[in-house]
Design a protein around this motif. Structure first.
Motif, PDB file in Angstrom:
ATOM      1  N   VAL A  85     -19.815 -33.876  70.437  1.00 56.80           N
ATOM      2  CA  VAL A  85     -20.338 -32.672  69.772  1.00 56.80           C
ATOM      3  C   VAL A  85     -20.282 -31.488  70.731  1.00 56.80           C
ATOM      4  CG1 VAL A  85     -22.317 -31.581  68.660  1.00 56.80           C
ATOM      5  CG2 VAL A  85     -21.825 -33.992  68.237  1.00 56.80           C
ATOM      6  N   SER A  86     -20.798 -31.674  71.952  1.00 53.71           N
ATOM      7  CA  SER A  86     -20.856 -30.536  72.863  1.00 53.71           C
ATOM      8  C   SER A  86     -19.448 -30.068  73.246  1.00 53.71           C
ATOM      9  CB  SER A  86     -21.671 -30.870  74.116  1.00 53.71           C
ATOM     10  OG  SER A  86     -21.143 -32.016  74.721  1.00 53.71           O
ATOM     11  N   LEU A  87     -18.507 -30.984  73.409  1.00 51.71           N
ATOM     12  CA  LEU A  87     -17.138 -30.566  73.746  1.00 51.71           C
ATOM     13  C   LEU A  87     -16.544 -29.732  72.618  1.00 51.71           C
ATOM     14  CD1 LEU A  87     -15.448 -33.707  75.348  1.00 51.71           C
ATOM     15  CD2 LEU A  87     -16.260 -31.635  76.471  1.00 51.71           C
ATOM     16  N   GLY A  88     -16.744 -30.203  71.391  1.00 55.42           N
ATOM     17  CA  GLY A  88     -16.202 -29.497  70.231  1.00 55.42           C
ATOM     18  C   GLY A  88     -16.802 -28.112  70.083  1.00 55.42           C
ATOM     19  N   VAL A  89     -18.098 -28.022  70.305  1.00 62.34           N
ATOM     20  CA  VAL A  89     -18.795 -26.740  70.128  1.00 62.34           C
ATOM     21  C   VAL A  89     -18.389 -25.745  71.215  1.00 62.34           C
ATOM     22  CG1 VAL A  89     -21.078 -25.641  70.188  1.00 62.34           C
ATOM     23  CG2 VAL A  89     -20.742 -27.760  68.898  1.00 62.34           C
ATOM     24  N   ASP A  90     -18.247 -26.230  72.444  1.00 62.36           N
ATOM     25  CA  ASP A  90     -17.971 -25.318  73.563  1.00 62.36           C
ATOM     26  C   ASP A  90     -16.501 -24.941  73.709  1.00 62.36           C
ATOM     27  OD1 ASP A  90     -20.612 -25.475  74.107  1.00 62.36           O
ATOM     28  OD2 ASP A  90     -20.435 -26.970  75.705  1.00 62.36           O
ATOM     29  N   ASP A 114     -13.526 -42.115  65.752  1.00 61.52           N
ATOM     30  CA  ASP A 114     -13.288 -42.231  67.194  1.00 61.52           C
ATOM     31  C   ASP A 114     -13.664 -40.895  67.846  1.00 61.52           C
ATOM     32  OD1 ASP A 114     -11.067 -40.455  67.108  1.00 61.52           O
ATOM     33  OD2 ASP A 114      -9.693 -42.099  66.653  1.00 61.52           O
ATOM     34  N   ALA A 115     -13.641 -40.894  69.181  1.00 60.37           N
ATOM     35  CA  ALA A 115     -14.148 -39.718  69.905  1.00 60.37           C
ATOM     36  C   ALA A 115     -13.323 -38.463  69.598  1.00 60.37           C
ATOM     37  CB  ALA A 115     -14.137 -40.001  71.402  1.00 60.37           C
ATOM     38  N   LEU A 116     -12.004 -38.644  69.416  1.00 60.64           N
ATOM     39  CA  LEU A 116     -11.150 -37.487  69.151  1.00 60.64           C
ATOM     40  C   LEU A 116     -11.475 -36.872  67.784  1.00 60.64           C
ATOM     41  CD1 LEU A 116      -7.273 -37.462  69.699  1.00 60.64           C
ATOM     42  CD2 LEU A 116      -8.512 -35.869  68.268  1.00 60.64           C
ATOM     43  N   LEU A 117     -11.530 -37.730  66.763  1.00 58.58           N
ATOM     44  CA  LEU A 117     -11.802 -37.236  65.405  1.00 58.58           C
ATOM     45  C   LEU A 117     -13.200 -36.625  65.329  1.00 58.58           C
ATOM     46  CD1 LEU A 117     -10.269 -40.151  63.290  1.00 58.58           C
ATOM     47  CD2 LEU A 117      -9.304 -37.866  63.658  1.00 58.58           C
ATOM     48  N   ALA A 118     -14.173 -37.265  65.981  1.00 62.55           N
ATOM     49  CA  ALA A 118     -15.543 -36.747  65.931  1.00 62.55           C
ATOM     50  C   ALA A 118     -15.624 -35.395  66.645  1.00 62.55           C
ATOM     51  CB  ALA A 118     -16.498 -37.746  66.585  1.00 62.55           C
ATOM     52  N   THR A 119     -14.871 -35.238  67.735  1.00 64.65           N
ATOM     53  CA  THR A 119     -14.847 -33.951  68.442  1.00 64.65           C
ATOM     54  C   THR A 119     -14.263 -32.870  67.536  1.00 64.65           C
ATOM     55  OG1 THR A 119     -14.541 -35.118  70.531  1.00 64.65           O
ATOM     56  CG2 THR A 119     -14.012 -32.777  70.530  1.00 64.65           C
ATOM     57  N   ALA A 120     -13.159 -33.222  66.860  1.00 62.00           N
ATOM     58  CA  ALA A 120     -12.511 -32.246  65.975  1.00 62.00           C
ATOM     59  C   ALA A 120     -13.444 -31.837  64.838  1.00 62.00           C
ATOM     60  CB  ALA A 120     -11.209 -32.816  65.422  1.00 62.00           C
ATOM     61  N   LEU A 121     -14.198 -32.813  64.317  1.00 68.70           N
ATOM     62  CA  LEU A 121     -15.125 -32.497  63.219  1.00 68.70           C
ATOM     63  C   LEU A 121     -16.239 -31.562  63.672  1.00 68.70           C
ATOM     64  CD1 LEU A 121     -15.932 -35.733  61.184  1.00 68.70           C
ATOM     65  CD2 LEU A 121     -14.777 -33.677  60.381  1.00 68.70           C
ATOM     66  N   SER A 122     -16.620 -31.670  64.930  1.00 67.61           N
ATOM     67  CA  SER A 122     -17.735 -30.855  65.435  1.00 67.61           C
ATOM     68  C   SER A 122     -17.267 -29.491  65.912  1.00 67.61           C
ATOM     69  CB  SER A 122     -18.401 -31.543  66.627  1.00 67.61           C
ATOM     70  OG  SER A 122     -18.508 -32.909  66.424  1.00 67.61           O
ATOM     71  N   SER A 123     -15.966 -29.270  65.900  1.00 71.55           N
ATOM     72  CA  SER A 123     -15.437 -28.034  66.489  1.00 71.55           C
ATOM     73  C   SER A 123     -15.026 -27.035  65.414  1.00 71.55           C
ATOM     74  CB  SER A 123     -14.218 -28.373  67.345  1.00 71.55           C
ATOM     75  OG  SER A 123     -13.632 -27.198  67.817  1.00 71.55           O
ATOM     76  N   ARG A 124     -15.256 -25.767  65.703  1.00 74.39           N
ATOM     77  CA  ARG A 124     -14.744 -24.702  64.832  1.00 74.39           C
ATOM     78  C   ARG A 124     -13.717 -23.862  65.584  1.00 74.39           C
ATOM     79  NH1 ARG A 124     -16.579 -27.857  62.332  1.00 74.39           N
ATOM     80  NH2 ARG A 124     -18.235 -27.825  60.765  1.00 74.39           N
ATOM     81  N   ALA A 125     -13.279 -24.361  66.734  1.00 75.90           N
ATOM     82  CA  ALA A 125     -12.295 -23.633  67.544  1.00 75.90           C
ATOM     83  C   ALA A 125     -10.919 -23.757  66.888  1.00 75.90           C
ATOM     84  CB  ALA A 125     -12.261 -24.230  68.944  1.00 75.90           C
ATOM     85  N   PRO A 126      -9.989 -22.847  67.222  1.00 75.02           N
ATOM     86  CA  PRO A 126      -8.626 -23.003  66.699  1.00 75.02           C
ATOM     87  C   PRO A 126      -8.059 -24.373  67.065  1.00 75.02           C
ATOM     88  CG  PRO A 126      -8.854 -20.919  67.881  1.00 75.02           C
ATOM     89  CD  PRO A 126     -10.128 -21.677  68.091  1.00 75.02           C
ATOM     90  N   LEU A 127      -7.294 -24.945  66.143  1.00 77.11           N
ATOM     91  CA  LEU A 127      -6.753 -26.295  66.329  1.00 77.11           C
ATOM     92  C   LEU A 127      -5.232 -26.224  66.425  1.00 77.11           C
ATOM     93  CD1 LEU A 127      -7.144 -29.423  66.250  1.00 77.11           C
ATOM     94  CD2 LEU A 127      -7.097 -29.257  63.753  1.00 77.11           C
TER      95      LEU A 127
END
Ligand code: C5P
Length: 419
Positions: A85-90, A114-127
């Motif tokens: 979560v924190s990686l995705g948000v920051d 998995d950690a990658l998908l969960a990070t992507a879900l928590s992120s609003r950064a450009p992908l």
């Protein structure tokens, strides 16, 4: 132009937080080179690996380069820091390289197992996605649909290249080279957000006037120029509404789209849209006439002459009040370009006219380039032959100037009224 746009190595990437997602493809080894390039350029790189990726490359390879722990197990820290979560948000940007078919499917469907998908879900950064897989998997409609879904949601996809694949076959599916991915990241992170929160309405494409249920009067507009303006405005942070007639290019992700057919439809859509807009850019090719009596049945050939009676359509741009709205019009001409454009500036009461000679080489309908002049009340600026995207950005630079002038004028008007 200035230092902010400098392309010196690291200037855009320095200090940026980049999450590098690595999924399970043989191309994962290239992600090590990518991480290395990003770290060299001054970025803070956090690597998140799928379990399959760790079978191809050891997390330690990344840790030795990034000097940061790799996240590969969703449950490793037993809920202490919730790294995904924190990686995705920051993150300033999330890049998935390589992105396998399975990973793309998970991203498109919003899985978080998995950690990658969960990070992507928590992120609003450009992908940013760099697919890598066998050609048959890449070309499968399921993969293509997932990519389309992700693009529509705003993801940027660096197409895989043709080349030798892990199976020994040759075909499309080789992950893009790290240098291309770094370049794409520079572009994404280098975007200025100077139009943040501005509401921009752009019209694009051609209107169609029906003759009967199967025929219409149309024009050659491809919509490329208007779509380029919508994309550029989106990338600079604007809230964009793209009102489109007939277009022959894909519609851009990340902008609101409203489809119209006739000039009267377009007029109604524009009138409703500008109520809360800061800017109107009319890049659409609008039919000046419509058929007075649209036949309800298909008109049959009789061998005789046939006459259509056309009546004038309203001039949308001229009918809309200017300030505080910034109004931009286009003048596509085949002769006397500047005289005609200058007349339009006054007649349609617009702030800026973008004039182009549609018969000039590299300009006009369907081309990827355009040679235009900007005409406002202070004079004319002739631009060189540029890509439509570059024309769009130059146009938005002028729009931004006009918006800033407007906001500096408003306090003085308020002062005068109350004083
Ligand atoms: O008069 P002309 O068609 O050359 O003007 C072009 C500009 O006016 C474009 O910005 C076009 O979108 C707009 N226009 C309009 N309503 C029309 C015709 C053109 O708003 N009926």
């Amino acid at each position: 132009m200035g230092a902010a746009n400098s392309h010196s190595p690291g200037s855009v990437l320095t200090g940026k937080r980049i999450v590098l997602g690595v999924s399970g493809s043989i191309a994962a080894f290239k992600a090590v080179a990518l991480a290395s390039e990003l770290v060299k350029a001054g970025a803070v790189v956090d690597v998140v690996m799928t379990p399959a990726a760790t079978r191809f490359v050891q997390p330690l390879s990344f840790e030795a380069i990034t000097h940061r722990p790799v996240v590969s197990d969703l449950f490793a820290d037993q809920g202490r820091s919730i790294a995904h979560v924190s990686l995705g948000v920051d993150a300033n940007v999330l890049v998935v390289a390589p992105a396998t078919a399975d990973c793309l499917a998970g991203l498109a469907l919003g899985f978080g197992h998995d950690a990658l998908l969960a990070t992507a879900l928590s992120s609003r950064a450009p992908l940013l996605l760099a697919p890598a897989m066998e050609t048959l998997m890449y070309e499968h409609p399921a993969t293509q649909q997932n990519l389309e879904t992700l693009r529509r949601r705003g993801a940027i996809v660096i197409e895989p290249a043709h080349g030798r694949l892990a199976s020994g076959r040759s075909g499309r599916g080789r992950m893009a080279e790290p240098v291309q991915i770094v370049e794409a990241l520079r572009t994404i992170l280098g975007r200025t957000r100077d139009l943040a929160d501005r509401r921009i309405v752009v019209t694009a494409g051609g209107t169609r006037e029906p003759i009967d249920p199967v025929r219409f009067i149309g024009n050659h507009s491809s919509g490329k120029m208007g779509v380029a303006i919508a994309e550029a405005a989106r990338d600079r942070g604007a809230r964009v509404l793209l009102i489109v007639g007939a277009v022959s290019v894909p519609l851009p992700p990340g902008v609101e789209v409203q489809q119209v057919t006739t000039t009267l439809d377009l007029k109604a859509a524009v009138e409703a849209a500008i109520r809360d807009a800061d800017v109107l850019v009319m890049a659409a090719a609008v039919a000046d006439f419509r058929v007075e009596q649209v036949a309800s049945d298909k008109i049959k050939r009789t061998g005789d002459e046939f006459t259509l009676h056309l009546i004038p359509n309203p001039d949308i741009l001229a009918s809309i009040a200017a300030a505080p709205l910034v109004k931009v019009g286009f003048a596509a001409e085949t002769h006397d370009l500047l005289t005609n454009a200058q007349q339009k500036l006054v007649k349609k009461n617009v702030d800026l006219i973008v004039a182009n000679d549609v018969t000039a080489p590299g300009s006009g309908f369907g081309t990827d380039t355009n040679q235009v002049s900007f005409i406002d009340r202070d004079g004319i600026e002739d631009l060189p032959l540029l890509s439509k995207r570059e024309v769009a950005d130059r146009l938005l630079d002028r729009v931004l100037q006009l918006l800033r002038q407007r906001s500096s004028e408003i306090p003085s008007l308020v002062g005068r009224e109350s004083g």
